[in-house]
Every structure is written in structure tokens, then in C-alpha cells.
Design an enzyme around this catalytic site. Structure first.
Site, PDB file in Angstrom:
ATOM      1  N   SER A  50       0.855  -1.198   0.000  1.00 54.98           N
ATOM      2  CA  SER A  50       0.000   0.000   0.000  1.00 54.98           C
ATOM      3  C   SER A  50       0.887   1.243   0.000  1.00 54.98           C
ATOM      4  O   SER A  50       2.100   1.156   0.260  1.00 54.98           O
ATOM      5  CB  SER A  50      -0.893   0.006   1.240  1.00 54.98           C
ATOM      6  OG  SER A  50      -0.096   0.225   2.394  1.00 54.98           O
ATOM      7  N   ASP A  82      -1.207  -1.757  -3.931  1.00 53.67           N
ATOM      8  CA  ASP A  82      -2.567  -1.872  -3.399  1.00 53.67           C
ATOM      9  C   ASP A  82      -3.165  -0.468  -3.241  1.00 53.67           C
ATOM     10  O   ASP A  82      -2.540   0.408  -2.626  1.00 53.67           O
ATOM     11  CB  ASP A  82      -2.480  -2.583  -2.034  1.00 53.67           C
ATOM     12  CG  ASP A  82      -3.835  -2.998  -1.494  1.00 53.67           C
ATOM     13  OD1 ASP A  82      -4.750  -3.229  -2.293  1.00 53.67           O
ATOM     14  OD2 ASP A  82      -3.954  -3.109  -0.257  1.00 53.67           O
ATOM     15  N   HIS A 182     -12.816  -3.065   4.738  1.00 56.60           N
ATOM     16  CA  HIS A 182     -11.438  -3.152   5.228  1.00 56.60           C
ATOM     17  C   HIS A 182     -11.411  -3.153   6.761  1.00 56.60           C
ATOM     18  O   HIS A 182     -12.284  -2.572   7.393  1.00 56.60           O
ATOM     19  CB  HIS A 182     -10.612  -1.972   4.700  1.00 56.60           C
ATOM     20  CG  HIS A 182     -10.363  -2.053   3.225  1.00 56.60           C
ATOM     21  ND1 HIS A 182     -10.956  -1.216   2.315  1.00 56.60           N
ATOM     22  CD2 HIS A 182      -9.588  -2.899   2.499  1.00 56.60           C
ATOM     23  CE1 HIS A 182     -10.548  -1.528   1.093  1.00 56.60           C
ATOM     24  NE2 HIS A 182      -9.718  -2.552   1.170  1.00 56.60           N
ATOM     25  N   GLY A 183     -10.375  -3.768   7.312  1.00 60.50           N
ATOM     26  CA  GLY A 183     -10.160  -3.697   8.754  1.00 60.50           C
ATOM     27  C   GLY A 183     -10.763  -4.866   9.516  1.00 60.50           C
ATOM     28  O   GLY A 183     -11.124  -5.895   8.928  1.00 60.50           O
ATOM     29  N   HIS A 213     -11.675  -7.390  -2.118  1.00 61.16           N
ATOM     30  CA  HIS A 213     -10.927  -6.717  -1.034  1.00 61.16           C
ATOM     31  C   HIS A 213     -11.628  -6.979   0.297  1.00 61.16           C
ATOM     32  O   HIS A 213     -12.742  -7.483   0.340  1.00 61.16           O
ATOM     33  CB  HIS A 213     -10.903  -5.205  -1.291  1.00 61.16           C
ATOM     34  CG  HIS A 213      -9.929  -4.804  -2.347  1.00 61.16           C
ATOM     35  ND1 HIS A 213      -8.811  -4.043  -2.082  1.00 61.16           N
ATOM     36  CD2 HIS A 213      -9.891  -5.069  -3.676  1.00 61.16           C
ATOM     37  CE1 HIS A 213      -8.151  -3.851  -3.211  1.00 61.16           C
ATOM     38  NE2 HIS A 213      -8.780  -4.461  -4.194  1.00 61.16           N
ATOM     39  N   ALA A 215     -11.054  -9.049   2.748  1.00 63.20           N
ATOM     40  CA  ALA A 215     -11.429 -10.461   2.841  1.00 63.20           C
ATOM     41  C   ALA A 215     -10.804 -11.201   4.029  1.00 63.20           C
ATOM     42  O   ALA A 215     -10.772 -12.428   4.042  1.00 63.20           O
ATOM     43  CB  ALA A 215     -11.079 -11.166   1.534  1.00 63.20           C
ATOM     44  N   SER A 216     -10.343 -10.461   5.026  1.00 61.36           N
ATOM     45  CA  SER A 216      -9.839 -11.159   6.216  1.00 61.36           C
ATOM     46  C   SER A 216     -11.009 -11.785   6.974  1.00 61.36           C
ATOM     47  O   SER A 216     -12.108 -11.231   7.006  1.00 61.36           O
ATOM     48  CB  SER A 216      -9.098 -10.185   7.138  1.00 61.36           C
ATOM     49  OG  SER A 216      -7.785  -9.977   6.662  1.00 61.36           O
ATOM     50  N   ILE A 257      -5.845  -9.999   1.670  1.00 62.42           N
ATOM     51  CA  ILE A 257      -5.796 -10.275   3.107  1.00 62.42           C
ATOM     52  C   ILE A 257      -4.674  -9.474   3.759  1.00 62.42           C
ATOM     53  O   ILE A 257      -3.502  -9.618   3.395  1.00 62.42           O
ATOM     54  CB  ILE A 257      -5.582 -11.787   3.354  1.00 62.42           C
ATOM     55  CG1 ILE A 257      -6.798 -12.563   2.829  1.00 62.42           C
ATOM     56  CG2 ILE A 257      -5.364 -12.076   4.848  1.00 62.42           C
ATOM     57  CD1 ILE A 257      -6.568 -14.039   2.642  1.00 62.42           C
TER      58      ILE A 257
HETATM   59  P1  13P Z   1      -8.590  -6.805   5.126  1.00 62.25           P
HETATM   60  O1  13P Z   1      -8.566  -5.565   5.966  1.00 62.25           O
HETATM   61  O2  13P Z   1      -9.895  -7.526   5.255  1.00 62.25           O
HETATM   62  O3  13P Z   1      -7.435  -7.706   5.394  1.00 62.25           O
HETATM   63  O4  13P Z   1      -8.506  -6.349   3.580  1.00 62.25           O
HETATM   64  C1  13P Z   1      -7.265  -6.069   2.985  1.00 62.25           C
HETATM   65  C2  13P Z   1      -7.400  -5.427   1.661  1.00 62.25           C
HETATM   66  O5  13P Z   1      -8.450  -5.378   1.041  1.00 62.25           O
HETATM   67  C3  13P Z   1      -6.181  -4.838   1.094  1.00 62.25           C
HETATM   68  O6  13P Z   1      -6.428  -4.164  -0.100  1.00 62.25           O
HETATM   69  O1  G3H Z   2      -6.746  -2.109   2.084  1.00 61.49           O
HETATM   70  C1  G3H Z   2      -5.832  -1.679   2.746  1.00 61.49           C
HETATM   71  C2  G3H Z   2      -4.769  -2.520   3.315  1.00 61.49           C
HETATM   72  O2  G3H Z   2      -5.223  -3.199   4.455  1.00 61.49           O
HETATM   73  C3  G3H Z   2      -3.547  -1.690   3.571  1.00 61.49           C
HETATM   74  O3  G3H Z   2      -3.650  -0.956   4.726  1.00 61.49           O
HETATM   75  O4  G3H Z   2      -3.144   1.333   3.905  1.00 61.49           O
HETATM   76  O5  G3H Z   2      -2.976   0.753   6.354  1.00 61.49           O
HETATM   77  O6  G3H Z   2      -1.294  -0.123   4.719  1.00 61.49           O
HETATM   78  P1  G3H Z   2      -2.705   0.338   4.931  1.00 61.49           P
HETATM   79 ZN    ZN Z   3      -8.344  -3.218  -0.222  1.00 63.79          ZN
END
Ligand code: 13P
Ligand code: G3H
Ligand code: ZN
Length: 311
Positions: A50, A82, A182-183, A213, A215-216, A257
């Protein structure tokens, strides 16, 4: 094997009904943990960076660590930006050796998203080595870097838009919003994903790779340990593994993830310090954290994504 773009990986994943894991990397231990698991499972891999990771660890450090991982594992690895948010950022990553980028214009008006995405595609596809580009339509809730998208500002992808977007931009893959975020706080009540949208999108784009995206799974054991050893994450909840397996069997070829890796590291280190309060050598607590990443990623590759033995 070396660095490669995502074209062949996605083609095989689409035809084989599995997905490639795209894991966010920020430091050496995370890169080592993920690549050790992929090597053990003989899995193709996307390592994604990222803007925040690049700011934290520095482009060259991350690139050289990934190159080292390729030397050690001999795996096919795609290095992907990303959530790139500007042409300049995408260009800088391409010029610096990334083999794939995401341009995320999902917050823009449809026409502006097309224009920005096309600008990146034109640059990426004109390189001597073809660079793949992921676009996004629809908007996920959650936090990336410092951008916080509230649930009210998020929106599902409209299947009516996807053909025009893909045709006008020339993107190689498309991230869609079907209810993930996300998160670590993805669902308040029951986890719900709009598989009907995924189904409709894949009908409009036959054979085209879709990206998921957010997908955790927000593994409950890690959240429990974090809460047990001094952290506070009540209500953390992710995407059930069976939903990810279903998405992977459909048109989803890339599953992102990040949060699960963060949770694995934090849970392991919190537990370590509660059991070893006098230790202070970073190697002592980073090693079990790295070992936990190997376990987590191996499980994802084999039991969730189904991409083991596909390298
Ligand atoms: P998570 O926060 O679910 O792991 O998603 C990560 C992501 O989409 C990164 O682009
Ligand atoms: O989708 C985002 C990823 O989890 C990256 O997170 O921008 O905090 O590095 P970050
Ligand atoms: Zn993402």
C-alpha cells in the site's frame, strides 16, 4: 521463476475455480512468513504494497526483500500496488519494478474513474514487460491508510456499469464491492455478502478476473488472545471462510488479506510478553510472530483459496 504480472495466474485461477492470495507486506518478517508458507504449499503469490507500507518501509527496501524471497523460494510472485490513488503513484511503482498496480478511482464519479484508470492502463500496458492493472467499481467501507469510509458512504458495485468500465479502460481485473470492508470490524450482525452481484457481474464479464478486497476472516482465536492479553477489540468480526471459498470457486481470482496478518502478529506478541515479561530482544518475539504468519497463510492457501500446488 522471478517476478511476473498477474495475467497467467488469473487465467489459471479462473479456469481452476480457485483464487490467488494477495497479502499486504510491510516488513521483512511478514514477507518471510508469507513466502515460507507459499513455498511449503507450492502456491502462486501476490505480495501487495500500500502507499502506507511504501511510506513506512521504503520502496527499495520492500522491493529488495521481495527479490530476496524469490531467490530463496523460486516461486512465481507478482508485486502489486494496493489502492494506488494517483497516476503518479502508479507510475512510480511501475518505474520501480512492480509488475502490477491497482488504481483505485472508486471514490470518483464514474467518468472520472474511467479517465484516471485508463491513464494508468495506457502507461502500464505500454511497458516493455506488460504490467497488469486492477480497477475498482463500488466502494468498500473501512479504513485504508488515513482514509476512513463510513458504512453510509460505501456502495455496492452496480453490475450495469462493469462492461462499460472494463471496455473503456482496458483493465486486467476488477475489484467489486459486495459487502466486505477493510479492517477488523466488518459486520455488526450476521455476515452477509451479495453473491447475487458477483454472479451478475461475472455474467456480464465472462472469463474476466474479479478481485475481492476486505477479505480477512478476523480469526476469532487471535481476537480472543488480543482481548485476553491486554488488548481491546470487542466486536471484531470478519468474512467467514466458507464465503471466501464460495467466492474463489466463482469469478473471484484474487482475495486480499491484510488484517488477519496484523492480528496474528499482535496476538502472538501480546501473548509472548505476558508469558515472558522480562524479554527485550526483538528476535525473541518476532520469531513466534513470523511462525504464526506461516501457519495462518498456509491455512489460507490450502483451506480457503485452494491455490496450493498451483505454482
Ligand atoms: P482486510 O482488511 O480484510 O485484510 O482487507 C485487505 C485489503 O483489502 C487490502 O487491499
Ligand atoms: O486495504 C488496505 C490494506 O489493508 C492496507 O492498509 O493502507 O494501512 O497499509 P494500509
Ligand atoms: Zn483493499
Amino acid at each position: 521463476m522471478g517476478l511476473l504480472n498477474s495475467v497467467e495466474m488469473f487465467k489459471k485461477a479462473y479456469d481452476g475455480g480457485y483464487a490467488i492470495g494477495a497479502f499486504n507486506v510491510n516488513n521483512m518478517e511478514i514477507i518471510q512468513g508469507i513466502t515460507e508458507a507459499a513455498k511449503a504449499e507450492n502456491a502462486p503469490l501476490i505480495l501487495q504494497v500500500s502507499a502506507g507500507a511504501r511510506k513506512y518501509a521504503n520502496h527499495t527496501y520492500l522491493m529488495k526483500l521481495i527479490e530476496a524471497a524469490i531467490i530463496e523460494t523460486d516461486l512465481p510472485i507478482c508485486v502489486h500496488l494496493d489502492h494506488g490513488d494517483t497516476f503518479e503513484l502508479c507510475k512510480s511503482c511501475i518505474d520501480g519494478g512492480f509488475t502490477s498496480v491497482m488504481i483505485d478511482g472508486s471514490h470518483l464519479a464514474f467518468k472520472d474513474n474511467i479517465a484516471l484508470t485508463k491513464q494508468v492502463v495506457d502507461y502500464a500496458h505500454a511497458q516493455k514487460e506488460y504490467i497488469t492493472v486492477e480497477g475498482e467499481l463500488g466502494r468498500l467501507a473501512g479504513v485504508e491508510d488515513d482514509i476512513n469510509v463510513s458504512a453510509e458512504d460505501s456502495s455496492y458495485t452496480d453490475p450495469n456499469d462493469v462492461e462499460e468500465f472494463v471496455k473503456s479502460t482496458g483493465v486486467d481485473s476488477l475489484a467489486i464491492a459486495i459487502g466486505t470492508s477493510h479492517g477488523a470490524y466488518k459486520f455488526k450482525g450476521e455476515a452477509k455478502l451479495r453473491f447475487d452481484i458477483l454472479e451478475e457481474v461475472s455474467k456480464r464479464l465472462p472469463g474476466f478476473p474479479i478481485v475481492l478486497h476486505g477479505a480477512s476472516s478476523v480469526i476469532p482465536e487471535y481476537v480472543d488472545d488480543i482481548n485476553k492479553y491486554g488488548g481491546e477489540m470487542p466486536g471484531a468480526k470478519g468474512v467467514p471462510e466458507e464465503m471466501l471459498r464460495k467466492a474463489a470457486s466463482m469469478a473471484v481470482c484474487k482475495i486480499n488479506i491484510d488484517s488477519d496478518i496484523r492480528l496474528a502478529v499482535t496476538a502472538t506478541i501480546r501473548k509472548y510478553f505476558s508469558e515472558n515479561p522480562s524479554h527485550f530482544d526483538p528476535r525473541q518475539y518476532l520469531k513466534p510472530a513470523r511462525d504464526e504468519i506461516v501457519k495462518l497463510v498456509s491455512n489460507k492457501l490450502v483451506n480457503v483459496l485452494g491455490c496450493n500446488n498451483k505454482a
